[in-house]
Design an enzyme around this catalytic site. Structure first.
Site, short mmCIF file in Angstrom:
data_model
loop_
_atom_site.label_atom_id
_atom_site.label_comp_id
_atom_site.label_asym_id
_atom_site.label_seq_id
_atom_site.Cartn_x
_atom_site.Cartn_y
_atom_site.Cartn_z
N GLY A 8 0.79 -1.23 0.00
CA GLY A 8 0.00 0.00 0.00
C GLY A 8 0.82 1.28 0.00
N ILE A 59 5.66 -9.57 2.44
CA ILE A 59 4.52 -10.50 2.40
C ILE A 59 4.99 -11.95 2.47
CG2 ILE A 59 2.89 -8.95 1.22
CD1 ILE A 59 3.55 -10.46 -1.42
N THR A 121 -2.03 -7.94 -13.69
CA THR A 121 -1.70 -7.07 -14.83
C THR A 121 -2.12 -7.69 -16.16
OG1 THR A 121 0.23 -6.35 -16.11
CG2 THR A 121 0.62 -8.10 -14.56
N ASP A 122 -2.37 -6.84 -17.15
CA ASP A 122 -2.65 -7.33 -18.51
C ASP A 122 -1.46 -8.08 -19.09
OD1 ASP A 122 -0.99 -5.09 -18.89
OD2 ASP A 122 -2.35 -4.07 -20.29
N GLU A 123 -0.26 -7.86 -18.51
CA GLU A 123 0.94 -8.46 -19.09
C GLU A 123 0.94 -9.99 -18.97
OE1 GLU A 123 4.59 -6.29 -18.47
OE2 GLU A 123 3.49 -4.46 -18.01
N TYR A 145 8.94 -10.61 -15.07
CA TYR A 145 7.88 -9.91 -14.32
C TYR A 145 6.53 -10.55 -14.58
CZ TYR A 145 4.19 -6.44 -13.49
OH TYR A 145 3.02 -5.82 -13.11
N LYS A 149 4.04 -12.92 -12.19
CA LYS A 149 2.68 -12.43 -11.88
C LYS A 149 1.65 -13.48 -12.32
CE LYS A 149 1.36 -8.92 -10.54
NZ LYS A 149 1.06 -8.46 -9.14
N ASN A 175 -0.87 1.73 -15.83
CA ASN A 175 -1.34 2.86 -15.02
C ASN A 175 -0.40 4.05 -15.15
OD1 ASN A 175 -3.26 2.09 -12.18
ND2 ASN A 175 -2.84 0.55 -13.74
N LEU A 185 7.68 4.59 -17.83
CA LEU A 185 7.73 5.48 -18.99
C LEU A 185 7.26 6.92 -18.71
CD1 LEU A 185 8.20 5.68 -22.16
CD2 LEU A 185 5.72 5.46 -22.32
N PRO A 200 14.78 8.53 -23.49
CA PRO A 200 15.19 7.28 -24.16
C PRO A 200 13.99 6.44 -24.62
CG PRO A 200 15.43 7.06 -21.78
CD PRO A 200 14.92 8.45 -22.02
N ARG A 268 14.26 -3.10 -25.54
CA ARG A 268 14.20 -4.04 -24.41
C ARG A 268 14.16 -5.47 -24.98
NH1 ARG A 268 8.83 -3.19 -20.98
NH2 ARG A 268 10.09 -1.70 -19.82
N PRO A 269 14.95 -6.41 -24.41
CA PRO A 269 14.88 -7.79 -24.91
C PRO A 269 13.47 -8.37 -24.70
CG PRO A 269 16.70 -7.52 -23.33
CD PRO A 269 15.91 -6.24 -23.30
P1 NAD Z 1 5.12 -0.08 -7.11
O1 NAD Z 1 6.41 -0.68 -7.57
O2 NAD Z 1 4.93 1.39 -7.18
O3 NAD Z 1 4.82 -0.51 -5.61
C1 NAD Z 1 5.01 -1.80 -5.12
C2 NAD Z 1 4.89 -1.74 -3.60
O4 NAD Z 1 5.04 -3.08 -3.10
C3 NAD Z 1 5.96 -0.88 -2.94
O5 NAD Z 1 5.40 -0.11 -1.92
C4 NAD Z 1 6.94 -1.92 -2.37
O6 NAD Z 1 7.63 -1.44 -1.23
C5 NAD Z 1 5.99 -3.05 -2.03
N1 NAD Z 1 6.64 -4.37 -1.99
C6 NAD Z 1 7.47 -4.93 -2.91
N2 NAD Z 1 7.83 -6.15 -2.53
C7 NAD Z 1 7.23 -6.38 -1.34
C8 NAD Z 1 7.20 -7.48 -0.45
N3 NAD Z 1 7.89 -8.58 -0.68
N4 NAD Z 1 6.44 -7.38 0.66
C9 NAD Z 1 5.73 -6.26 0.94
N5 NAD Z 1 5.74 -5.18 0.15
C10 NAD Z 1 6.47 -5.25 -0.98
O7 NAD Z 1 4.00 -0.85 -7.96
P2 NAD Z 1 2.62 -0.38 -8.56
O8 NAD Z 1 2.85 0.16 -9.91
O9 NAD Z 1 1.88 0.40 -7.55
O10 NAD Z 1 1.91 -1.80 -8.75
C11 NAD Z 1 1.11 -2.36 -7.72
C12 NAD Z 1 0.49 -3.67 -8.22
O11 NAD Z 1 -0.30 -3.41 -9.39
C13 NAD Z 1 1.50 -4.72 -8.62
O12 NAD Z 1 1.04 -5.97 -8.17
C14 NAD Z 1 1.53 -4.66 -10.14
O13 NAD Z 1 1.86 -5.91 -10.69
C15 NAD Z 1 0.10 -4.28 -10.44
N6 NAD Z 1 -0.10 -3.55 -11.69
C16 NAD Z 1 0.66 -2.44 -11.98
C17 NAD Z 1 0.44 -1.75 -13.16
C18 NAD Z 1 1.23 -0.50 -13.50
O14 NAD Z 1 1.10 0.02 -14.63
N7 NAD Z 1 2.02 0.05 -12.60
C19 NAD Z 1 -0.55 -2.18 -14.05
C20 NAD Z 1 -1.33 -3.31 -13.71
C21 NAD Z 1 -1.08 -3.97 -12.53
P1 TYD Z 2 6.99 0.70 -18.60
O1 TYD Z 2 6.50 2.00 -18.02
O2 TYD Z 2 8.26 0.12 -18.09
O3 TYD Z 2 5.77 -0.32 -18.48
P2 TYD Z 2 5.58 -1.81 -19.13
O4 TYD Z 2 6.88 -2.27 -19.67
O5 TYD Z 2 5.16 -2.60 -17.94
O6 TYD Z 2 4.52 -1.66 -20.17
O7 TYD Z 2 7.14 0.89 -20.17
C1 TYD Z 2 6.04 1.29 -20.97
C2 TYD Z 2 6.50 1.25 -22.40
O8 TYD Z 2 7.49 2.25 -22.61
C3 TYD Z 2 7.17 -0.06 -22.80
O9 TYD Z 2 6.81 -0.36 -24.15
C4 TYD Z 2 8.65 0.22 -22.69
C5 TYD Z 2 8.73 1.69 -23.07
N1 TYD Z 2 9.82 2.48 -22.44
C6 TYD Z 2 10.67 3.25 -23.24
O10 TYD Z 2 10.54 3.29 -24.48
N2 TYD Z 2 11.65 3.97 -22.62
C7 TYD Z 2 11.82 3.95 -21.26
O11 TYD Z 2 12.76 4.62 -20.75
C8 TYD Z 2 10.94 3.16 -20.46
C9 TYD Z 2 11.08 3.10 -18.97
C10 TYD Z 2 9.95 2.44 -21.10
#
Ligand code: NAD
Ligand code: TYD
Length: 339
Positions: A8, A59, A121-123, A145, A149, A175, A185, A200, A268-269
Site C-alpha cells: 500500500g 509479504i 496485470t494485462d501483461e 515480471y 505475476k 497505469n 515510462l 530514451p 528491451r529484450p
Molecule cells: P510499485 O512498484 O509502485 O509498488 C510496489 C509496492 O510493493 C511498494 O510499496 C513496495 O515497497 C511493495 N513491496 C514490494 N515487494 C514487497 C514485499 N515482498 N512485501 C511487501 N511489500 C512489498 O508498484 P505499482 O505500480 O503500484 O503496482 C502495484 C500492483 O499493481 C503490482 O502488483 C503490479 O503488478 C500491479 N499492476 C501495476 C500496473 C502498473 O502500470 N504500474 C498495471 C497493472 C497492474
Molecule cells: P513501462 O512503463 O516500463 O511499463 P511496461 O513495460 O510494464 O509496459 O514501459 C512502458 C512502455 O514504454 C514499454 O513499451 C517500454 C517503453 N519504455 C521506453 O521506451 N523507454 C523507457 O525509458 C521506459 C522506462 C519504457
C-alpha cells in the site's frame, strides 16, 4: 470494511488506500516492505486517520503477515516488484515476492476465512496484435515480471478451487498518475523533459500500451473487492491506447521541452508490442473509467511539476544509480553534451 492492503505504500496501492480511507471510511492496515519503490510519505494524508495502521514487513514473512492480518475482513495484495527492465536484469526478488509472498498471504487469508483480492496485470496475457484480451484468453507471459505475476494468479485460482477461498483477481492495464516511481515510462519522461535530460525511447517507439489513470484502476479494484464473484478474474483496462512515441511527444508538448531530447535507444529484450484489455466483465459490475488519456496526462504532468519535494529525493538516489547502470551514463549527461 477492515482491509489489509499489502504494498500500500507504492504507486497504485497508496492511491487505493487514499480512496478507501477518505471516500469509503474503511479501516486500513498497510503491510509494506518499503523496497526502493515504497514510501511511507505516499500515505501522509491518511496516516492520522482512525483505523489506519502501518506495518513494515515483507509479504513472504509469515510473522509480519500474521500481525498485519489481525482484525482484517479482506486482503488486497498490491505488493510486487513491478519494473519489467529490472526483472530482466535482476529477477530474484520477483520470484520471491510473487511466488513465496503470494503463497504466505493466501495461507493467512485461508486460515482466517477472509476475502482475498490479487492485483494483477494485462501483461500475464502477453502481447496482442489486434483486438483485446478477455478474462478467458490464455496466459502467455513473456518477461520474468509477467511470468511470476501469472504464476501468482494461477496460485490464487487454485486456492479458490481447492480450498474454497473467496479469492478474486483484478488485472489492470498500464497505469499512470501521481506517485508513480520515475523508472516507468510516463514519470521518467516527464522528469527528464523538465530537466532537459534525454528521453530514451526503446526500439522504434511503436509499442502500444492501454493507459489507465490510477484513480480509475483503484476504483475498479474497489468494485471487484465489493461486488466481484469469488473464483473470477476481472480485467480493468483504460479507455485509450497510444504508441510510446506519441506519449513521449505529448509530454514534450506539455512540458515545453525540446523534441531534440528524444533519443531512440536499444530495444528491451523480448519487448511486448501491444497490450489491450477488454473490460466488459468489470463494466457489468458497475465500473467504468472516468479519465481520458489526454486529460489524465495533463493532470499528471501538472502533479510532477508541482511536487518537487516528492521526486527530488528519488531522483538523487537509487533511481539515478539504476538509470546509470541501464544507459551507461549519468542522467544529466545529454544536457551537457548539447550545451
Ligand atoms: P510499485 O512498484 O509502485 O509498488 C510496489 C509496492 O510493493 C511498494 O510499496 C513496495 O515497497 C511493495 N513491496 C514490494 N515487494 C514487497 C514485499 N515482498 N512485501 C511487501 N511489500 C512489498 O508498484 P505499482 O505500480 O503500484 O503496482 C502495484 C500492483 O499493481 C503490482 O502488483 C503490479 O503488478 C500491479 N499492476 C501495476 C500496473 C502498473 O502500470 N504500474 C498495471 C497493472 C497492474
Ligand atoms: P513501462 O512503463 O516500463 O511499463 P511496461 O513495460 O510494464 O509496459 O514501459 C512502458 C512502455 O514504454 C514499454 O513499451 C517500454 C517503453 N519504455 C521506453 O521506451 N523507454 C523507457 O525509458 C521506459 C522506462 C519504457
Amino acid at each position: 470494511m477492515k482491509l489489509l492492503v499489502c504494498g500500500g505504500a507504492g504507486f497504485i496501492g497508496s492511491n487505493f488506500v487514499r480512496q478507501r480511507v477518505l471516500e469509503h471510511g474503511d479501516a486500513v492496515t498497510v503491510l509494506d516492505k518499503l523496497t526502493y519503490a515504497g514510501r511511507e510519505e505516499n500515505l501522509r494524508d491518511v496516516a492520522d486517520r482512525d483505523g489506519y495502521r502501518f506495518v513494515r514487513g515483507g509479504i513472504e514473512d509469515a510473522a509480519a503477515v500474521a500481525d498485519a492480518t489481525e482484525g482484517a475482513n479482506a486482503v488486497v495484495n498490491f505488493a510486487a516488484e513491478t519494473h519489467v527492465d529490472r526483472s530482466i536484469s535482476e529477477p530474484d526478488a520477483f520470484i520471491r515476492t510473487h511466488a513465496m509472498g503470494t503463497f504466505v498471504l493466501l495461507e493467512a487469508a485461508r486460515s482466517r476465512g477472509i476475502r482475498y483480492v490479487q492485483v494483477s496485470t494485462d501483461e500475464v496475457y502477453g502481447s496482442i496484435e489486434d483486438g483485446s484480451f478477455t478474462e478467458s484468453s490464455p496466459l502467455a507471459p513473456s518477461s520474468p515480471y509477467s511470468a511470476t505475476k501469472a504464476g501468482a494468479d494461477l496460485l490464487v485460482g487454485s486456492y479458490h478451487h481447492t480450498y474454497g477461498l473467496e479469492a478474486l483477481i483484478c488485472r489492470g492495464s498500464n497505469n499512470y498518475g501521481p506517485y508513480q516511481y520515475p523508472e516507468k515510462l510516463i514519470p521518467l519522461m516527464i522528469l527528464n523533459a523538465l530537466h532537459g535530460d534525454a528521453l530514451p525511447v526503446y526500439g522504434d517507439g511503436m509499442q502500444v500500451r492501454n493507459w489507465i489513470y490510477v484513480e480509475d484502476f483503484a476504483r475498479g479494484i474497489g468494485h471487484v473487492l465489493e461486488h466481484g464473484v469469488p473464483g473470477h478474474a476481472y480485467n480493468v483496462g483504460g479507455p485509450d491506447e497510444a504508441a510510446n512515441i506519441e506519449v513521449v511527444r505529448r509530454i514534450v508538448e506539455l512540458t515545453g521541452a525540446s523534441e531534440g531530447l528524444i533519443e531512440y535507444v536499444t530495444d528491451r529484450p523480448g519487448h511486448d508490442r501491444r497490450y489491450s484489455l477488454g473490460s466488459e466483465k468489470s463494466r457489468a459490475l458497475g465500473w467504468s473509467p472516468q479519465v481520458r488519456f489526454d486529460d489524465g496526462l495533463e493532470r499528471t504532468v501538472a502533479w510532477y511539476r508541482d511536487n518537487h519535494e516528492w521526486w527530488e529525493p528519488i531522483r538523487s538516489g537509487d533511481y539515478r544509480a539504476y538509470y546509470e547502470r541501464q544507459y551507461g551514463r549519468a542522467l544529466g549527461e545529454r544536457l551537457e553534451t548539447l550545451d
